[in-house]
Write a protein that holds these residues in place. Structure first.
Motif, PDB file in Angstrom:
ATOM      1  N   GLU A  10     -62.372 111.085  -9.991  1.00 36.18           N
ATOM      2  CA  GLU A  10     -61.070 110.417 -10.079  1.00 36.18           C
ATOM      3  C   GLU A  10     -61.185 108.951 -10.507  1.00 36.18           C
ATOM      4  O   GLU A  10     -60.226 108.379 -11.032  1.00 36.18           O
ATOM      5  CB  GLU A  10     -60.442 110.508  -8.679  1.00 36.18           C
ATOM      6  N   CYS A  11     -62.349 108.338 -10.297  1.00 37.66           N
ATOM      7  CA  CYS A  11     -62.496 106.905 -10.625  1.00 37.66           C
ATOM      8  C   CYS A  11     -62.185 106.639 -12.097  1.00 37.66           C
ATOM      9  O   CYS A  11     -61.717 105.560 -12.456  1.00 37.66           O
ATOM     10  CB  CYS A  11     -63.921 106.436 -10.339  1.00 37.66           C
ATOM     11  N   ARG A  12     -62.472 107.642 -12.954  1.00 36.46           N
ATOM     12  CA  ARG A  12     -62.342 107.436 -14.395  1.00 36.46           C
ATOM     13  C   ARG A  12     -60.935 106.982 -14.787  1.00 36.46           C
ATOM     14  O   ARG A  12     -60.774 106.154 -15.662  1.00 36.46           O
ATOM     15  CB  ARG A  12     -62.713 108.715 -15.131  1.00 36.46           C
ATOM     16  N   GLY A  13     -59.907 107.505 -14.128  1.00 30.24           N
ATOM     17  CA  GLY A  13     -58.555 107.101 -14.515  1.00 30.24           C
ATOM     18  C   GLY A  13     -57.878 106.254 -13.447  1.00 30.24           C
ATOM     19  O   GLY A  13     -56.657 106.104 -13.464  1.00 30.24           O
ATOM     20  N   CYS A  14     -58.665 105.704 -12.529  1.00 31.31           N
ATOM     21  CA  CYS A  14     -58.053 105.001 -11.397  1.00 31.31           C
ATOM     22  C   CYS A  14     -57.847 103.521 -11.717  1.00 31.31           C
ATOM     23  O   CYS A  14     -58.776 102.843 -12.177  1.00 31.31           O
ATOM     24  CB  CYS A  14     -58.951 105.149 -10.173  1.00 31.31           C
ATOM     25  N   PRO A  15     -56.666 102.984 -11.451  1.00 32.72           N
ATOM     26  CA  PRO A  15     -56.423 101.568 -11.755  1.00 32.72           C
ATOM     27  C   PRO A  15     -57.272 100.620 -10.909  1.00 32.72           C
ATOM     28  O   PRO A  15     -57.451  99.465 -11.278  1.00 32.72           O
ATOM     29  CB  PRO A  15     -54.926 101.388 -11.450  1.00 32.72           C
ATOM     30  N   ILE A  33     -62.154  96.874  -9.371  1.00 33.01           N
ATOM     31  CA  ILE A  33     -62.469  96.331  -8.046  1.00 33.01           C
ATOM     32  C   ILE A  33     -63.579  97.150  -7.386  1.00 33.01           C
ATOM     33  O   ILE A  33     -64.560  96.610  -6.877  1.00 33.01           O
ATOM     34  CB  ILE A  33     -61.190  96.311  -7.184  1.00 33.01           C
ATOM     35  N   CYS A  34     -63.425  98.471  -7.429  1.00 34.98           N
ATOM     36  CA  CYS A  34     -64.449  99.320  -6.808  1.00 34.98           C
ATOM     37  C   CYS A  34     -65.778  99.177  -7.539  1.00 34.98           C
ATOM     38  O   CYS A  34     -66.838  99.098  -6.918  1.00 34.98           O
ATOM     39  CB  CYS A  34     -64.006 100.776  -6.807  1.00 34.98           C
ATOM     40  N   GLU A  35     -65.724  99.112  -8.874  1.00 39.73           N
ATOM     41  CA  GLU A  35     -66.977  99.047  -9.638  1.00 39.73           C
ATOM     42  C   GLU A  35     -67.755  97.786  -9.277  1.00 39.73           C
ATOM     43  O   GLU A  35     -68.967  97.833  -9.057  1.00 39.73           O
ATOM     44  CB  GLU A  35     -66.695  99.069 -11.145  1.00 39.73           C
ATOM     45  N   PRO A  90     -65.481 102.419  -1.022  1.00 37.75           N
ATOM     46  CA  PRO A  90     -65.559 103.011  -2.363  1.00 37.75           C
ATOM     47  C   PRO A  90     -66.813 103.864  -2.531  1.00 37.75           C
ATOM     48  O   PRO A  90     -67.848 103.562  -1.946  1.00 37.75           O
ATOM     49  CB  PRO A  90     -65.612 101.803  -3.296  1.00 37.75           C
ATOM     50  N   SER A  91     -66.665 104.912  -3.288  1.00 37.44           N
ATOM     51  CA  SER A  91     -67.800 105.747  -3.675  1.00 37.44           C
ATOM     52  C   SER A  91     -67.356 106.440  -4.953  1.00 37.44           C
ATOM     53  O   SER A  91     -66.248 106.975  -5.010  1.00 37.44           O
ATOM     54  CB  SER A  91     -68.102 106.772  -2.585  1.00 37.44           C
ATOM     55  N   ARG A  92     -68.183 106.412  -5.979  1.00 38.02           N
ATOM     56  CA  ARG A  92     -67.738 106.909  -7.285  1.00 38.02           C
ATOM     57  C   ARG A  92     -67.499 108.416  -7.253  1.00 38.02           C
ATOM     58  O   ARG A  92     -68.342 109.179  -6.790  1.00 38.02           O
ATOM     59  CB  ARG A  92     -68.759 106.559  -8.361  1.00 38.02           C
ATOM     60  N   ARG A 116     -55.211 112.126  -2.967  1.00 38.67           N
ATOM     61  CA  ARG A 116     -55.707 110.883  -3.570  1.00 38.67           C
ATOM     62  C   ARG A 116     -56.989 110.439  -2.861  1.00 38.67           C
ATOM     63  O   ARG A 116     -57.181 110.738  -1.681  1.00 38.67           O
ATOM     64  CB  ARG A 116     -54.619 109.809  -3.411  1.00 38.67           C
ATOM     65  N   CYS A 117     -57.811 109.704  -3.597  1.00 40.69           N
ATOM     66  CA  CYS A 117     -59.033 109.134  -3.019  1.00 40.69           C
ATOM     67  C   CYS A 117     -58.683 108.306  -1.776  1.00 40.69           C
ATOM     68  O   CYS A 117     -57.726 107.527  -1.787  1.00 40.69           O
ATOM     69  CB  CYS A 117     -59.671 108.257  -4.086  1.00 40.69           C
ATOM     70  N   ARG A 118     -59.460 108.438  -0.714  1.00 39.25           N
ATOM     71  CA  ARG A 118     -59.158 107.742   0.546  1.00 39.25           C
ATOM     72  C   ARG A 118     -59.219 106.228   0.345  1.00 39.25           C
ATOM     73  O   ARG A 118     -58.453 105.477   0.919  1.00 39.25           O
ATOM     74  CB  ARG A 118     -60.127 108.176   1.631  1.00 39.25           C
ATOM     75  N   ARG A 119     -60.182 105.768  -0.475  1.00 36.34           N
ATOM     76  CA  ARG A 119     -60.299 104.332  -0.704  1.00 36.34           C
ATOM     77  C   ARG A 119     -59.054 103.809  -1.430  1.00 36.34           C
ATOM     78  O   ARG A 119     -58.596 102.710  -1.182  1.00 36.34           O
ATOM     79  CB  ARG A 119     -61.559 104.033  -1.526  1.00 36.34           C
ATOM     80  N   ARG A 120     -58.537 104.630  -2.302  1.00 38.13           N
ATOM     81  CA  ARG A 120     -57.333 104.217  -3.040  1.00 38.13           C
ATOM     82  C   ARG A 120     -56.162 104.063  -2.068  1.00 38.13           C
ATOM     83  O   ARG A 120     -55.369 103.125  -2.192  1.00 38.13           O
ATOM     84  CB  ARG A 120     -57.013 105.255  -4.119  1.00 38.13           C
ATOM     85  N   VAL A 121     -56.076 104.977  -1.118  1.00 38.52           N
ATOM     86  CA  VAL A 121     -55.009 104.853  -0.106  1.00 38.52           C
ATOM     87  C   VAL A 121     -55.191 103.538   0.653  1.00 38.52           C
ATOM     88  O   VAL A 121     -54.230 102.815   0.932  1.00 38.52           O
ATOM     89  CB  VAL A 121     -55.032 106.073   0.847  1.00 38.52           C
TER      90      VAL A 121
END
Ligand code: SF4
Length: 540
Positions: free
Chosen positions: A241-246, A250-252, A236-238, A10-15
């Protein structure tokens, strides 16, 4: 702090966000319906494989009931392991508080003095070939594994990391995890494929064990910093995975506020730019084109990165990369769009016929099967499509007219044309594979996606739904999307039982027709004067 196996991919920022207590009530986007459906399908597949194993293995196997509370399931699993039960389905391994992990595994198989984990997944885990180590599904133990003469392993890194996670949990509760082997049962559910997780087949000669340990240690540090309010270890960094990330809303907003360079150049390339001190879109756009050579980007041409940044700042969805746009055209033309359902098959071939009249009705037609896939009726609809398509092609040739057919990203259409010819070989009207290959390698088959990619810079993406509005096209259905079409299909053929929903069939036909009209509109627009109004990149 207990993390599941998913964190390592998983994306580190998501963690970070998932473990940051201040983000608990943050507004996230709902799970995409298509993703939700895939999760439900995977659950159903695991259930069906568990039932199959129940029939095959009988009293040697126990199943931990899924509906029980988590702690109770972990206790039942541990009890079964201590009793030495041969096969444990739906195992919930005890938490590893010291290691910071928790997790379940679809099947534990008694092997030697301990257990080995087996995953059940709903994707393909082998390809035709030889050399995979497999055991028959009715004897799913590593001791029964042999080198398979018909299959080779399809690398699935994520599966291997999940298996290591289970192995670390087994070790933590004092069980011998054998020689660090793990198995997987794929979508066909006809064999277990075994992975030697000590094999140095990861980049840099690492093993799956080493890769997992490094990633898990990193994610644990990220989660711990987030939970304790320490300096965040992930920003965050695009990325794809960002496309389907809940967490995207917030990141955008954070990325937009910072005008972050990843809004234009995502993934590794954004990291490369940051390392060079280029952190914002403005900085990238301000670079002289002559200095682009030094950038060493991999996902995008260096000069394109700078031009994309300029276009993005001016809010331009498209910029011409070339002075003169050019799409190969024919006297007789067909736009083609195929609809498939996951790996089960291609249920619809939609076509839009245009150009010189050759005594075939112009406009839209679809060759379709409404039998729930997989079903042999797919052979009939594919054969009808191919028969009509070949007739138009032949008629054009016989009348001395040129012919072109178009799709948007040929990967999907090519895959299913070839797969249909292979799977249904010998059935009435199904062409030999060689005939399909001859066509897809011919100049008559035009991938419009590649044409767009080569001739435009597209800061917001190159998907059909992103590009077509610039050509003035809009879909009639406001919810039109590939993911939603999966859900409509399920209802249209009553894949979950009940009544077949005929309105969803109409919806799918409209959606497919709009897709082929969209490619028609893009290519006719690109070969008209109107497209020259799109700015030329070097003039920016
Ligand atoms: S939106 Fe992108 S950057 Fe943010 S958490 Fe999700 S994947 Fe990571």
């Amino acid at each position: 702090m207990l993390l599941d196996a998913g964190v390592v991919t998983r994306c580190r920022r998501r963690v970070h966000l998932e473990n940051d207590p201040t983000m608990r009530d943050a507004p996230t986007s709902p799970l995409d319906l298509g993703v939700e459906q895939r999760i439900a399908d995977a659950v159903e597949h695991r259930r069906s494989v568990a039932a199959q194993l129940g029939d095959l293995l009988g009293a040697q196997r126990t199943e931990v009931p899924r509906g029980l509370p988590y702690a109770e399931r972990a206790t039942l699993t541990l009890d079964a392991m201590r009793e030495g039960v041969g096969y444990i389905s739906g195992a919930q391994l005890p938490d590893d508080a010291e290691g910071g992990r928790r997790g379940a595994i679809d099947l534990l198989v008694r092997s030697g003095n301990g257990y080995v984990p087996v995953l059940v997944v709903r994707h393909k885990i082998t390809d035709p070939g030889r050399g995979a180590k497999t055991s028959p599904i009715e004897h799913p133990v590593p001791e029964a594994a042999e080198a398979d003469q018909t299959r080779k392993v399809r690398p699935q890194p994520r599966d291997q990391l999940r298996l290591v996670h289970a192995i670390r949990l087994l070790e933590a509760c004092g069980f011998d995890a054998g020689d660090r082997t793990g198995g997987a049962i794929g979508v066909e559910a006809d064999a277990v494929v075994w992975h030697d997780l000590r094999s140095p087949n990861w980049p840099g000669g690492r093993t799956a064990l080493a890769e997992y340990d490094a990633r898990f240690g990193d994610r644990l540090a990220v989660a711990t910093a987030a939970a304790t309010g320490d300096e965040p270890l992930a920003q965050p960094s695009r990325i794809t995975e960002c496309r389907g990330c809940p967490w995207w809303p917030i990141c955008e907003s954070q990325l937009r506020e910072a005008n972050d360079v990843s809004l234009v150049v995502r993934g590794e390339d954004a990291t490369v730019l940051r390392e060079r001190g280029i952190t914002t879109v403005d900085q990238l756009a301000g670079m002289p084109l002559e200095s682009a050579e030094d950038l060493q980007l991999t996902g995008v041409r260096n000069t394109d990165a700078i031009l994309l940044a300029k276009a993005w700042l001016r809010e331009m969805p498209l910029v011409r990369r070339v002075r003169e746009l050019d799409v190969p055209r024919g006297d007789v033309e067909i736009d083609v769009d195929m609809e498939s359902y996951a790996d089960a098959g291609a249920y619809m071939w939609g076509c839009w016929l245009s150009g010189t009249n050759i005594d075939e009705e112009q406009g839209y037609r679809a060759f379709v099967t409404w039998e729930p896939l997989p079903d042999d009726d797919e052979a009939r609809s594919f054969a009808e499509f191919w028969g009509w398509f070949t007739r138009v092609r032949r008629t054009a040739f016989e009348r001395g007219l040129s012919f072109r057919a178009y799709c948007y990203n040929e990967l999907a259409e090519n895959r299913w044309m070839l797969a249909s010819a292979e799977r249904f070989a010998g059935k009435p009207g199904v062409p030999p594979v060689s005939e399909v290959k001859e066509f897809i390698h011919s100049a008559e088959w035009v991938d419009l996606f590649a044409v767009v990619r080569d001739q435009f810079l597209c800061p917001n993406g190159k998907g059909l739904k992103v590009i077509a509005p610039s050509a003035g096209f809009g879909w009639r259905d406001p919810e039109a999307s590939g993911e939603n079409s999966m859900r409509w299909y399920r209802d249209a053929v009553a894949l979950d039982g009940g009544e077949r929903d005929l309105t969803q069939r109409e919806r799918l036909l409209t959606y497919n027709e709009d897709d082929v009209r969209a490619t028609f509109t893009i290519r006719t627009w690109m070969t008209s004067e109107a497209a020259n109004e799109i700015p030329y990149a070097e003039d920016l």
